[in-house]
Write a protein that holds these residues in place. Structure first.
Motif, mmCIF file in Angstrom:
data_model
loop_
_atom_site.group_PDB
_atom_site.id
_atom_site.type_symbol
_atom_site.label_atom_id
_atom_site.label_comp_id
_atom_site.label_asym_id
_atom_site.label_seq_id
_atom_site.Cartn_x
_atom_site.Cartn_y
_atom_site.Cartn_z
ATOM 1 N N TYR A 195 0.825 -1.226 0.000
ATOM 2 C CA TYR A 195 0.000 0.000 0.000
ATOM 3 C C TYR A 195 0.850 1.263 0.000
ATOM 4 O O TYR A 195 0.358 2.362 0.170
ATOM 5 N N ASN A 248 20.050 5.913 3.702
ATOM 6 C CA ASN A 248 19.164 4.784 3.984
ATOM 7 C C ASN A 248 18.243 4.617 2.774
ATOM 8 O O ASN A 248 17.471 5.518 2.451
ATOM 9 N N ALA A 265 6.873 6.837 11.599
ATOM 10 C CA ALA A 265 6.790 7.740 12.757
ATOM 11 C C ALA A 265 5.422 8.419 12.865
ATOM 12 O O ALA A 265 4.947 8.689 13.974
ATOM 13 N N ILE A 322 18.159 11.140 5.471
ATOM 14 C CA ILE A 322 17.648 10.836 6.816
ATOM 15 C C ILE A 322 18.203 11.848 7.827
ATOM 16 O O ILE A 322 19.219 12.504 7.572
HETATM 17 N N1 BES Z 1 6.904 3.284 3.306
HETATM 18 C C1 BES Z 1 7.678 3.523 4.452
HETATM 19 C C2 BES Z 1 6.892 4.181 5.593
HETATM 20 C C3 BES Z 1 5.850 3.303 6.227
HETATM 21 C C4 BES Z 1 6.183 2.479 7.293
HETATM 22 C C5 BES Z 1 4.560 3.343 5.796
HETATM 23 C C6 BES Z 1 5.224 1.685 7.879
HETATM 24 C C7 BES Z 1 3.597 2.565 6.375
HETATM 25 C C8 BES Z 1 3.919 1.733 7.428
HETATM 26 C C9 BES Z 1 8.854 4.434 4.129
HETATM 27 O O1 BES Z 1 9.380 4.292 2.867
HETATM 28 C C10 BES Z 1 9.942 4.116 5.097
HETATM 29 O O2 BES Z 1 10.448 3.033 5.036
HETATM 30 N N2 BES Z 1 10.252 5.056 5.977
HETATM 31 C C11 BES Z 1 11.250 4.866 6.960
HETATM 32 C C12 BES Z 1 12.122 6.094 6.968
HETATM 33 C C13 BES Z 1 13.377 5.948 7.759
HETATM 34 C C14 BES Z 1 14.301 4.954 7.087
HETATM 35 C C15 BES Z 1 14.040 7.292 7.869
HETATM 36 C C16 BES Z 1 10.571 4.664 8.313
HETATM 37 O O3 BES Z 1 9.536 5.280 8.565
HETATM 38 O O4 BES Z 1 11.056 3.864 9.090
#
Ligand code: BES
Ligand code: MN
Ligand code: ZN
Length: 499
Positions: free
Chosen positions: A289, A347, A380, A437
Motif C-alpha cells: 500500500y 538509507n 513515525a 535521513i
Molecule cells: N513506506 C515507508 C513508511 C511506512 C512504514 C509506511 C510503515 C507505512 C507503514 C517508508 O518508505 C519508510 O520506510 N520510511 C522509513 C524512513 C526511515 C528509514 C528514515 C521509516 O519510517 O522507518
C-alpha cells in the motif's frame, strides 16, 4: 448501485428496509420516533426506553414488523449518530455506510434512509451517496469463493421538504466521489506482482481516457533527460521500470487567476522492500500500500474529471518499485535531483522522499503555484497520530489551513506538525547538499517533510503523511478493513473551494 431522492412519504418508499438516524439521549416520545413506533406496532418505544439502543455512533438495532398497506418494508434499522450537536453533513456518510453494511450482511437489497441532518440538502445527499458506495467496497477481490460482497442495489434518500433537483445532483456527486475512492482503494489493495509501475500507469491511462483527462506517461529515458536522478535511484534495483504519471484536468472555462495552478503529487511505491537497507520480513507485505499517495492522486483526479470544477488541476504520480539487487542504490551513494541539488542516500528505505523530490520539482516546472503532496512516508506518523489523523505540514500556513478546513467539511482529520530551520539543518550532508535521513528516532515525520521542502522553489506547498490513515487494520461499521481512500474527499473540497 442505484440512488434516488425523495422528500415525502418515507415509510412508503417501495424498499425492504427503512433506516433511521437516532440521536444519543433521544426520547421515544420525539415526533419521529413516535411515528416510527406506531409503524412498528409499538415495538420501537421499549427498545429506546429500556436503553437496549442508546444512539451511540455506529450502534445499530434492527426491528422486524409486519408490512401493511402502502408500507412495503418490514424492517426498521436504527442507526446511532451520537450527540445531535456534533452531527453534520459529513457524518451522514458514516450513517449511510453503517446502514448499508448492516443490511447487506443480511442480504437486504434495497432500503430507504432518513439521515435527519438539517444541513444543506445537496451536501447531505452527496455525503449519503458517497457513504453508500464506499461502504460496499471489500478487499476480497481475489477470492473465488466465500466473498463478502453481496450488494445492496438501491438506496432511497429521504430529506423532508428538500428540492428534488438538489437531492438528485447531490446524490450524483456523491456516487462520483465514492466510485473514485473505490477506484483508489482497489489500486492500493492490488498485490504488487499485479500492480507494478507499468500497470499503475496503464490504469491511470485507461481512467484518463474514460473521464476525459489528459494523460502522459514519462518513461525512465525521459526522466533521465529531465535529470531526475533522485527518483531513478530508487528504481535501480527493480526489474520494473519507473513511470511518472502526469494527468491534467483543464476546465472549459477557467475561473482561476492567471498563472495559478494547483498540483497534486503522490508517492507511488508499488512495493517497498527497503532496498539494500532491507526491511525486516515481518509485516513487509503491508508495503503493497506504499503507493496509496499515488492512488489518492488518481482517485482525486478521477472525481475532479467527473465533477468538472472551473479550475485546472495537475496530477503527478511517481510510480516506482523499491527492491534490493546488484544494481540497487547503496547507502552512501550520491545522486543529483532535477533541481540540481545533490543527495547523499544514507538509507535506501527512506525512498518516498527521494521520488517525491523529483516529482514536486517536476510539478513546479510544469507551472504549479500550489503543490500538495501525499505519501505513506513514515512509520513515525503512525506512532504519533495512529490511524485517526493525517499528518500535515507545509511552507504556507494559508494552504495548510485551507486543507485542514476542507478536511473538516469532508469529515477527515488532519494534524499539523511544524517545520523549521532547526530541522532542516539536521539533514545537511557532509559530502552533498542534503542527506535523506536525520538523527535516529528524532522527529521522523518532520524530517520527511523538510527533505521534500528542499525541492520546492517558489510554490506554496503542503505535505500529507498518510502512512497511518491510508489503511485500516480492522473493519469499521461503515467501512471494510483495508485501504481507505483517505484525503480524496478533502482534496475534492480543496479544489472546489478554489473554483
Ligand atoms: N513506506 C515507508 C513508511 C511506512 C512504514 C509506511 C510503515 C507505512 C507503514 C517508508 O518508505 C519508510 O520506510 N520510511 C522509513 C524512513 C526511515 C528509514 C528514515 C521509516 O519510517 O522507518
Ligand atoms: Mn521505505
Ligand atoms: Zn516507502
Amino acid at each position: 448501485m442505484k440512488t434516488q431522492g425523495i422528500n415525502s412519504n418515507f415509510s412508503e418508499a417501495g424498499v425492504e428496509a427503512l433506516a433511521v438516524a437516532v440521536f444519543k439521549q433521544e426520547k421515544a416520545t420525539s415526533p419521529t420516533l413516535k411515528e416510527l413506533d406506531k409503524l412498528t406496532g409499538g415495538l420501537l418505544a421499549p427498545i429506546i426506553k429500556d436503553e437496549d439502543f442508546k444512539g451511540e455512533i455506529g450502534e445499530t438495532a434492527l426491528i422486524r414488523f409486519s408490512a401493511k398497506g402502502k408500507v412495503k418494508a418490514s424492517r426498521l434499522l436504527l442507526v446511532g449518530v451520537g450527540d445531535k450537536a456534533d452531527y453534520n453533513a459529513a457524518s451522514v456518510s458514516g450513517v449511510a455506510g453503517a446502514a448499508t453494511r448492516f443490511l447487506r450482511k443480511r442480504n437486504v437489497k434495497s432500503f430507504a434512509l432518513m439521515p435527519r441532518c438539517e444541513d444543506d440538502a445537496a451536501t447531505v445527499a452527496q455525503s449519503a451517496a458517497q457513504g453508500y458506495v464506499t461502504s460496499q467496497f471489500e478487499l476480497d477481490k481475489y477470492r473465488t469463493q466465500d466473498k463478502n460482497s453481496k450488494s445492496v442495489d438501491s438506496m432511497v434518500l429521504f430529506v423532508e421538504g428538500a428540492e428534488e433537483s438538489a437531492l438528485k445532483s447531490g446524490l450524483a456527486r456523491g456516487v462520483a466521489i465514492g466510485d473514485s475512492m473505490n477506484f483508489a482503494r482497489d489500486l492500493a489493495n492490488e498485490p504488487p506482482n499485479i500492480l507494478h509501475p507499468t500497470e499503475m500507469a496503464k490504469r491511470a491511462q485507461a481512467m484518463a481516457k474514460e473521464t476525459g483527462l489528459k494523460c502522459e506517461i514519462l518513461d525512465e529515458a525521459k526522466m533521465q533527460k529531465l535529470g531526475m536522478g533522485s527518483l531513478l535511484s530508487v528504481s535501480l534495483g527493480s526489474e520494473q521500470p519507473a513511470k511518472l504519471i502526469v494527468l491534467k484536468y483543464e476546465p472549459k472555462k477557467s475561473t482561476a487567476k492567471k498563472g495559478e495552478l494547483l498540483a497534486l503529487v503522490g508517492k507511488g511505491i508499488t512495493f517497498d522492500t527497503g532496498g539494500i537497507s532491507l526491511k525486516p520480513g515481518e509485516g513487509m507485505d503491508a508495503m503493497k500500500y506504499d503507493m496509496s499517495g499515488g492512488a489518492t492522486v488518481l482517485g482525486t483526479m478521477r472525481a475532479i474529471a467527473l465533477l468538472k470544477p472551473s479550475v485546472p488541476v495537475l496530477g503527478v504520480v511517481a510510480a516506482v518499485e523499491n527492491m534490493p539487487d546488484g544494481r540497487a542504490t547503496r547507502p552512501s551513494d550520491v545522486v543529483t535531483a532535477m533541481n540540481g541539488k545533490t543527495v547523499e542516500i544514507l538509507n535506501t528505505d527512506a525512498e518516498g522522499r527521494l521520488v517525491l523530490a523529483d516529482a514536486v520539482a517536476y510539478a513546479e516546472k510544469q507551472g504549479a503555484t500550489r503543490i500538495v503532496d501525499m505519501a505513506t512516508l513514515t512509520g513515525a506518523v503512525i506512532i504519533a497520530l495512529g490511524d485517526v489523523n493525517t499528518g500535515i505540514m507545509g511552507n504556507d500556513q494559508g494552504l495548510v489551513d485551507e486543507i485542514i478546513a476542507s478536511g473538516k467539511a469532508a469529515g477527515e482529520k488532519f494534524w499539523q506538525l511544524p517545520l523549521g530551520p532547526e530541522y532542516s539543518k539536521s539533514i545537511k550532508s557532509d559530502i552533498a547538499d542534503v542527506k535523506n535521513i536525520g538523527p535516529a528516532r528524532k522527529a521522523g515525520t518532520i524530517i520527511g517533510g523538510v527533505f521534500i521542502q528542499e525541492f520546492i522553489d517558489k510554490a506554496k506547498w503542503a505535505h500529507l503523511d498518510i502512512a497511518g490513515t491510508a489503511w485500516c487494520d480492522s473493519e469499521r461499521p461503515f467501512q471494510a478493513k483495508g485501504p481507505t481512500g483517505v484525503a480524496i474527499r478533502t482534496l475534492v473540497n480543496l479544489v472546489e473551494r478554489s473554483a
